[in-house]
Design a protein around this motif. Structure first.
Motif, PDB file in Angstrom:
ATOM      1  N   CYS A 141      -3.841   2.462   7.069  1.00  0.00           N
ATOM      2  CA  CYS A 141      -5.341   2.481   7.115  1.00  0.00           C
ATOM      3  C   CYS A 141      -5.688   2.897   5.575  1.00  0.00           C
ATOM      4  CB  CYS A 141      -5.935   3.419   7.961  1.00  0.00           C
ATOM      5  SG  CYS A 141      -7.677   3.687   7.836  1.00  0.00           S
ATOM      6  N   PRO A 142      -6.277   2.237   5.101  1.00  0.00           N
ATOM      7  CA  PRO A 142      -6.786   2.441   3.546  1.00  0.00           C
ATOM      8  C   PRO A 142      -7.517   3.602   3.474  1.00  0.00           C
ATOM      9  CG  PRO A 142      -7.003   0.024   3.741  1.00  0.00           C
ATOM     10  CD  PRO A 142      -6.644   0.699   5.396  1.00  0.00           C
ATOM     11  N   HIS A 143      -8.548   3.897   4.551  1.00  0.00           N
ATOM     12  CA  HIS A 143      -9.465   5.060   4.534  1.00  0.00           C
ATOM     13  C   HIS A 143      -8.380   6.273   4.528  1.00  0.00           C
ATOM     14  CE1 HIS A 143     -12.913   2.934   5.049  1.00  0.00           C
ATOM     15  NE2 HIS A 143     -12.371   1.970   5.757  1.00  0.00           N
TER      16      HIS A 143
ATOM     17  N   HIS B 124       0.177   2.530   0.382  1.00  0.00           N
ATOM     18  CA  HIS B 124      -0.113   1.711   1.413  1.00  0.00           C
ATOM     19  C   HIS B 124       0.940   0.814   2.036  1.00  0.00           C
ATOM     20  CE1 HIS B 124      -2.709  -1.705   3.289  1.00  0.00           C
ATOM     21  NE2 HIS B 124      -3.330  -0.782   3.688  1.00  0.00           N
TER      22      HIS B 124
ATOM     23  N   PRO C 132     -10.049  -5.200   1.834  1.00  0.00           N
ATOM     24  CA  PRO C 132     -10.619  -4.055   2.296  1.00  0.00           C
ATOM     25  C   PRO C 132     -11.166  -3.248   1.090  1.00  0.00           C
ATOM     26  CG  PRO C 132      -8.472  -4.269   3.303  1.00  0.00           C
ATOM     27  CD  PRO C 132      -8.698  -5.207   2.172  1.00  0.00           C
TER      28      PRO C 132
ATOM     29  N   TYR D  98     -11.772  -0.057   0.495  1.00  0.00           N
ATOM     30  CA  TYR D  98     -11.172   1.266   0.431  1.00  0.00           C
ATOM     31  C   TYR D  98      -9.534   0.826  -0.285  1.00  0.00           C
ATOM     32  CZ  TYR D  98     -14.902   4.435   1.239  1.00  0.00           C
ATOM     33  OH  TYR D  98     -15.863   5.309   0.977  1.00  0.00           O
ATOM     34  N   LEU D  99      -9.050  -0.091   0.033  1.00  0.00           N
ATOM     35  CA  LEU D  99      -7.895  -0.771  -0.486  1.00  0.00           C
ATOM     36  C   LEU D  99      -7.954  -1.111  -1.685  1.00  0.00           C
ATOM     37  CD1 LEU D  99      -4.770  -0.771   0.156  1.00  0.00           C
ATOM     38  CD2 LEU D  99      -5.180  -3.208   0.753  1.00  0.00           C
TER      39      LEU D  99
ATOM     40  N   CYS E  45      -6.533  -3.760   6.864  1.00  0.00           N
ATOM     41  CA  CYS E  45      -7.065  -2.429   7.193  1.00  0.00           C
ATOM     42  C   CYS E  45      -7.404  -2.358   8.678  1.00  0.00           C
ATOM     43  CB  CYS E  45      -8.425  -2.123   6.252  1.00  0.00           C
ATOM     44  SG  CYS E  45      -9.441  -1.024   6.825  1.00  0.00           S
TER      45      CYS E  45
ATOM     46  N   CYS F  52     -11.311  -3.127   9.210  1.00  0.00           N
ATOM     47  CA  CYS F  52     -11.672  -4.625   8.841  1.00  0.00           C
ATOM     48  C   CYS F  52     -11.165  -5.408  10.081  1.00  0.00           C
ATOM     49  CB  CYS F  52     -11.071  -5.065   7.245  1.00  0.00           C
ATOM     50  SG  CYS F  52     -11.366  -4.021   5.968  1.00  0.00           S
TER      51      CYS F  52
ATOM     52  N   ASP G   2      -3.086  -8.624  10.708  1.00  0.00           N
ATOM     53  CA  ASP G   2      -2.968  -7.853   9.552  1.00  0.00           C
ATOM     54  C   ASP G   2      -1.570  -8.581   8.628  1.00  0.00           C
ATOM     55  OD1 ASP G   2      -3.296  -4.686   8.298  1.00  0.00           O
ATOM     56  OD2 ASP G   2      -1.135  -5.422   8.199  1.00  0.00           O
TER      57      ASP G   2
END
Length: 755
Positions: free
Chosen positions: A570-572, A592, A621, A623-624, A696, A699, A724
């Motif tokens: 998860c990028p977050h 990541h 994404p 945040y990525l 993500c 997403c 993904d």
């Protein structure tokens, strides 16, 4: 003629200089009204900051992303700063028509530079005017990045530059004629056609023309100074000066934009201790003077160019948020309220006036009225910022990424959210459920912590759990931070299982935290609930540090026996663990899953062999990508999977379009305008893909929901997949199983050696 030119030019110049000097003092006092910033946070590493400023200005690194606009703006900006000598020359020519700057004025390199830059500045401003005329809001509506900008101010500035540029060209021609330039001369290599045109005129006529054109140049310049001097909020002009300090004082000395980590809450320039807050601490921002001085400088520097607006997913889907209009509203409100604040006015936490009536008696009525406006409030409440504007933000970072003068929009939005959440308890009601679940269960769905391990029952290999199967992380290479969505959301669990299986196939030793893992607090922090983020973060940091054995050092290296390596799908989670937990005492190497998978593919530990046929488009994404600058690994993995044909959506990488889930929007209803995920999926469907891929879980959920809805409406292929990158790679790494009962084929004979 000469006398009239001298009198008019001198009078206007004096007035212009006086007014613009007064305005500089006003802006300085206004910016000083802001709160202090933490010591050294804006002045660390002055050498790097100066290098960043030089690079951004001389390289025009932010502007050059916009095609021809970049070079055109560069020459206009450089011309404004370096052609001041022509202003001095014009002033001297009022008294002596053939006057030049001693020594410098007849130096050939200076004349060549002047000739070239006059032309480039004039052409540059013509290009910028043409672009503005082609992008008029009257033609493009909300799609125009100039919608909402102060049109008269922009046109005034642009046409002033154009007139001055033309005056400089004419003066160069007149100078050449008066200096008896014979034939082609290098000093007049651009203006020579004008020199030739003026040659037949008498000396008296040439002199009078010089007086008139020099006067026009000086009068137009003076009118510009007067206009700017009486309009301190005319940032379309003031950014020429304020952009330099705004860039120098940006958050990161190395030039990185203000994305990734959010800043801790501060009051009076010091970080707030939530366990023992000070009596006078202010939580978030409820009054414009509670922004830091850097915030007020941001507001004053906005160029109204609308690049942020053109990229904003909220604005592009019919919502009231425009980052540009938000900053302009704060600028205008702060400037209108400034006389009241400079007189000592202000309200304490109880809403009581700090200043006496005597101190405020000379404050204009308009400033007193402005002081009564709430910073956040509806139109009926006469609020400066409507709540729908505040809660429309997805914190995707497009505005910050594109701003040519480094305004930090997200920090200001979150500061206002913090006050609304922590003091007013005013936020979209559905987000309250998420906060309660985080407080009670440590995840936004409110599920029991044992649910975090349920996905393990669906894989046919062992995954060690810290505290259950292994004592700590000293025996594994990576801690896999599964995240709330990855462990609890059905669609995201497919990514989790695929990634875990790929690590198992590649022989990578990894473990998970299982039930001891809690939400990182990303959504809580971006919603504005800083104390809840701090609580969740402190618990996670304590758990992680214990699992990594931070006190268990190798005697030889004096370093922890376990490298603090975390991989997240998860990028977050990636952003919070890697960029924000250092604020809480947790320093980890966080990558990541696409970065690790790319590494394993490059090393040959994972070999994509099975074709995955179809046209694929990849969604970045936020945040990525923008927040952590990870664009290449997912695309390289896709490129290694045989059979896939990748085609980029129009908006991708730095200009990628949000899915609509960031900034805690995942947990709020989207009631205004078009849903952001529908807008993104429509863009993807325009390519007629077979697969939409991302990296993500948020997403994945948002895009899947939209695609399923469009399948039901017959607008999308029934077999369109949203997956993904890890799922794609797993499908390709796996060898297709043969049907039961089919005998193994004989191996092909080895080829004979070449004869």
């Amino acid at each position: 003629m000469q006398l009239a030119a001298i009198v008019v030019s001198l009078v206007l110049l004096v007035v212009g200089i006086a007014l613009i000097s007064r305005a500089v003092a006003q802006i300085y006092r206004f910016i000083k009204l802001g709160q202090p910033v933490p010591a050294g946070s804006r002045t660390d590493d002055p050498v790097a900051r100066s290098a960043t400023l030089a690079k951004e200005f001389l390289g025009h690194t932010r502007m050059n992303r916009w095609g021809i606009i970049g070079p055109a703006h560069f020459f206009v900006a450089v011309g404004f700063l370096t052609l001041l000598g022509t202003l001095l020359t014009a002033f001297g020519q009022l008294f002596k028509a053939d006057w030049t700057i001693p020594w410098l004025g007849t130096w050939l390199p200076y004349e060549l530079y002047t000739e070239l830059l006059i032309l480039l500045t004039t052409v540059g401003i013509l290009i910028l005017i043409a672009i503005r005329l082609m992008s008029l809001p009257s033609k493009a509506g909300r799609k125009s990045r100039f919608a909402g900008s102060s049109a008269w101010q922009a046109y005034f500035v642009e046409y002033v530059i154009l007139v001055i540029g033309l005056c400089m060209l004419v003066l160069r021609g007149l100078e050449g004629a008066m200096h008896h330039a014979e034939g082609y001369e290098a000093a007049y290599f651009i203006s020579y056609p004008l020199v030739a045109a003026f040659k037949g005129l008498s000396v008296g006529t040439l002199q009078n023309l010089v007086y008139v054109v020099a006067m026009i140049k000086l009068v137009v310049t003076s009118v510009w100074m007067i206009t700017v001097g009486v309009n301190t909020t005319m940032s379309v002009a003031w950014h020429r000066f304020l952009a330099f300090p705004n860039i120098w004082f940006k958050r990161n000395a190395d030039g990185a934009v203000a994305l990734g980590a959010l800043q801790p809450m501060t009051s009076g320039g010091k970080e707030i201790d939530f366990e023992d807050p000070g009596e006078d601490d202010t939580f978030g921002v409820s009054q414009v003077e509670q922004f830091s001085w850097k915030g007020l400088l941001d507001f004053s520097t906005c160029t109204e160019c609308g690049r942020c607006q053109s990229q904003c997913p909220a604005w592009n889907t019919g919502k009231p948020l425009s980052p540009k209009l938000l900053i302009m509203s704060l600028r205008d409100h702060a400037a209108a309220k400034a006389p009241y604040l400079l007189a000592g006015g202000g309200k304490n936490m109880e809403g009581e006036e700090k200043a006496s009536e005597e101190a405020l008696k000379d404050v204009p009525a308009a400033a007193l009225a402005e002081a009564e406006r709430p910073l956040i409030g509806t139109l009926e409440e006469q609020g400066v910022i409507d709540p729908d504007v505040l809660w429309s933000c997805t914190t995707c970072g497009a505005c910050v990424e594109q701003c040519p003068v480094d305004i930090e929009h997200i920090d200001h939005i979150v500061d206002m959210r913090r006050y609304q959440v922590m003091i007013e308890s005013s936020f979209p009601s559905e987000a309250g459920t998420m906060l309660k679940n985080l407080e009670k269960k440590g995840n936004p769905w409110g599920l029991a912590k044992k649910q975090r391990l349920e996905w393990l029952k669906e894989v046919d290999f062992e995954v060690p759990v810290v505290g259950k199967d292994i004592e700590d992380l000293t025996e594994v290479e990576y801690l896999y931070w599964v995240g709330c969505a990855g462990a609890l959301e059905d669609r995201a669990k497919k990514t989790t299982k695929a990634f875990a299986e790929l690590l198992h196939m590649a022989g990578v030793k990894f473990a998970i935290m299982g039930g001891d893992e809690k939400c990182t607090g990303d959504s809580a922090r971006r919603l504005g609930n800083e104390p809840l983020f701090q609580e969740l973060g402190a618990e996670n940091v304590a758990t992680l540090n214990a699992a990594f054995g931070e006190d268990d050092e190798d005697e030889a290296t004096k370093k922890p026996k376990s490298a603090k390596k975390i991989v997240a799908t998860c990028p977050h989670c990636l952003n919070t663990l890697g960029n924000e937990y250092p604020q809480l005492g947790g320093d980890y190497e966080v990558i990541h899953h696409t970065q690790l998978l790319q590494h394993l593919v490059d090393e040959g530990k994972l070999i994509p062999v099975t074709p995955v046929e179809g046209l694929i488009t990849y969604h970045d994404p936020c945040y990525l990508g923008r927040h952590n600058k990870i664009y290449t690994p997912p695309r390289e993995i896709i490129a290694k999977v045989p059979g896939l044909r990748n085609e980029e959506m129009h908006r991708h990488k730095e200009r990628g379009f949000c899915c609509g889930a960031g900034g805690a929007r995942m947990w709020m209803e989207e009631r205004i305008g078009k849903r952001i995920n529908h807008e993104r999926v429509d863009e993807a469907l325009s390519l007629n893909p077979d697969i939409v891929s991302t990296a993500c879980p948020f997403c994945l959920v948002m895009l899947t929901d939209s695609v399923n809805g469009k399948k039901n409406d017959g607008k999308a292929k029934e077999d369109l997949q949203v997956v993904d990158v890890a799922q794609l790679l797993l499908d390709s790494v796996k060898t297709p199983q043969e049907p039961d009962g089919v005998a193994e084929e004989e191996s092909a004979p080895e080829p004979e050696p070449a004869k």
